[in-house]
Motif scaffolding. Structure first.
Motif, PDB file in Angstrom:
ATOM      1  N   ASN A  24       0.806  -1.219   0.000  1.00 50.98           N
ATOM      2  CA  ASN A  24       0.000   0.000   0.000  1.00 50.98           C
ATOM      3  C   ASN A  24       0.844   1.276   0.000  1.00 50.98           C
ATOM      4  N   VAL A  29       0.918   0.628  -7.265  1.00 45.81           N
ATOM      5  CA  VAL A  29      -0.275  -0.101  -6.807  1.00 45.81           C
ATOM      6  C   VAL A  29      -1.404   0.881  -6.506  1.00 45.81           C
ATOM      7  N   MET A  30      -1.040   2.054  -5.961  1.00 42.75           N
ATOM      8  CA  MET A  30      -2.039   3.017  -5.496  1.00 42.75           C
ATOM      9  C   MET A  30      -2.304   4.121  -6.527  1.00 42.75           C
ATOM     10  N   ARG A  31      -1.896   3.868  -7.758  1.00 37.40           N
ATOM     11  CA  ARG A  31      -2.001   4.893  -8.808  1.00 37.40           C
ATOM     12  C   ARG A  31      -3.428   5.416  -8.969  1.00 37.40           C
ATOM     13  N   TYR A  32      -4.425   4.566  -8.830  1.00 33.23           N
ATOM     14  CA  TYR A  32      -5.822   4.990  -9.055  1.00 33.23           C
ATOM     15  C   TYR A  32      -6.560   5.257  -7.746  1.00 33.23           C
ATOM     16  N   PHE A  33      -5.787   5.509  -6.697  1.00 33.17           N
ATOM     17  CA  PHE A  33      -6.356   5.920  -5.413  1.00 33.17           C
ATOM     18  C   PHE A  33      -5.794   7.306  -5.089  1.00 33.17           C
ATOM     19  N   VAL A  36      -0.964   7.015  -1.569  1.00 34.44           N
ATOM     20  CA  VAL A  36      -0.452   5.783  -0.953  1.00 34.44           C
ATOM     21  C   VAL A  36      -0.856   5.805   0.520  1.00 34.44           C
ATOM     22  N   LEU A  37      -0.797   4.644   1.178  1.00 30.89           N
ATOM     23  CA  LEU A  37      -1.167   4.572   2.588  1.00 30.89           C
ATOM     24  C   LEU A  37       0.077   4.500   3.468  1.00 30.89           C
ATOM     25  N   ALA A  42      -2.565   1.590   6.512  1.00 33.97           N
ATOM     26  CA  ALA A  42      -2.668   0.240   5.944  1.00 33.97           C
ATOM     27  C   ALA A  42      -3.140  -0.742   7.014  1.00 33.97           C
ATOM     28  N   ARG A  95      -6.848  -5.987  -4.982  1.00 29.13           N
ATOM     29  CA  ARG A  95      -5.620  -5.172  -4.974  1.00 29.13           C
ATOM     30  C   ARG A  95      -4.465  -6.132  -4.723  1.00 29.13           C
ATOM     31  N   THR A 130     -14.590   1.237 -10.431  1.00 31.78           N
ATOM     32  CA  THR A 130     -13.245   1.788 -10.303  1.00 31.78           C
ATOM     33  C   THR A 130     -13.162   3.106 -11.055  1.00 31.78           C
ATOM     34  N   ASN A 134      -8.739   3.310 -14.694  1.00 27.15           N
ATOM     35  CA  ASN A 134      -8.133   2.074 -14.178  1.00 27.15           C
ATOM     36  C   ASN A 134      -8.502   0.887 -15.072  1.00 27.15           C
TER      37      ASN A 134
END
Ligand SMILES: CC(C)(COP(=O)(O)OP(=O)(O)OC[C@H]1O[C@@H](n2cnc3c(N)ncnc32)[C@H](O)[C@@H]1OP(=O)(O)O)[C@@H](O)C(=O)NCCC(=O)NCCS
Length: 175
Positions: A24, A29-33, A36-37, A42, A95, A130, A134
């Motif tokens: 996270n 991985v977090m490109r479409y959020f 990042v966490l 997380a 994810r 989504t 994405n």
């Protein structure tokens, strides 16, 4: 617990936190959020995921690869947040860590999640959504046989107006 050919979808364990937090924190991985966490964020997501499983008997399960017991990420089913325009209902989500992409794991875990939803859980409909851009996630939806529902597309209530990720596209599977 759900078992597929290569994967186990299971409850979360404390030793999952390390790989889960690392995943996270990965901007790809977090490109479409929205972001990042952090590690505490997380951890909170992991705790909430397990609480949902405990409460409902299903949720976003930890996905473990049978061959080496490695945590790949999550896949599963979750009740829609009350402020989601599609609520009430159940969504499918996934994810995975970058090293697990491109091997069919998300689709394998998602197919098993839908089968669990329409089988033992007796659901009539499962949605997935989504951000418009994405495409890898949308490819999973199509691959597992979900149907595009343009009429249900919505602006995500958790994102500020005008945010580039605000518009969400919707797919649905029916029993
Ligand atoms: C969304 C996400 C899980 C999709 O991952 P993915 O690897 O593209 O999807 P799958 O695991 O289903 O793998 C499919 C790919 O594996 C390939 N593949 C290789 N071996 C395979 C096998 N044995 N079986 C099936 N497919 C296989 C497929 O051909 C396909 O390749 P392609 O993308 O070149 O067409 C991943 O991009 C991700 O975690 N993204 C970040 C988080 C995220 O955005 N989540 C969704 C939020 S709504």
């Amino acid at each position: 617990m759900i078992e597929t050919e290569r994967l186990i979808l299971r409850d979360w364990r404390s030793e999952d936190l390390e790989p889960w937090a690392a995943m996270n924190a990965d901007p790809k991985v977090m490109r479409y959020f929205p972001a990042v966490l952090t590690r505490p964020e997380a951890e909170a997501v992991m705790v909430r995921a397990q609480a949902h499983i405990d409460e409902h008997g299903f949720g976003f399960w930890a996905v473990e690869r049978k061959a080496d017991r490695l945590l790949l990420g999550f896949t599963g089913l979750k009740t829609l947040a009350p402020d989601n325009p599609l609520a009430p209902g159940v969504e499918a989500g996934w994810r995975l860590s970058r090293h697990a992409w491109g091997q069919g794991y998300a689709s394998e875990a998602a197919r098993a999640s839908l089968a669990h939803g329409f089988g033992p859980l007796g659901l009539k409909s499962i949605v997935a959504f989504t951000a418009t851009d994405n495409l890898p996630s949308q490819a999973v939806m199509t691959r597992i046989g979900m149907i595009r529902r343009k009429d249900l597309d919505f602006d995500h209530p958790a994102l500020p107006k005008g945010h580039p990720l605000e518009r969400h596209v919707v797919w649905e599977a029916r029993a």
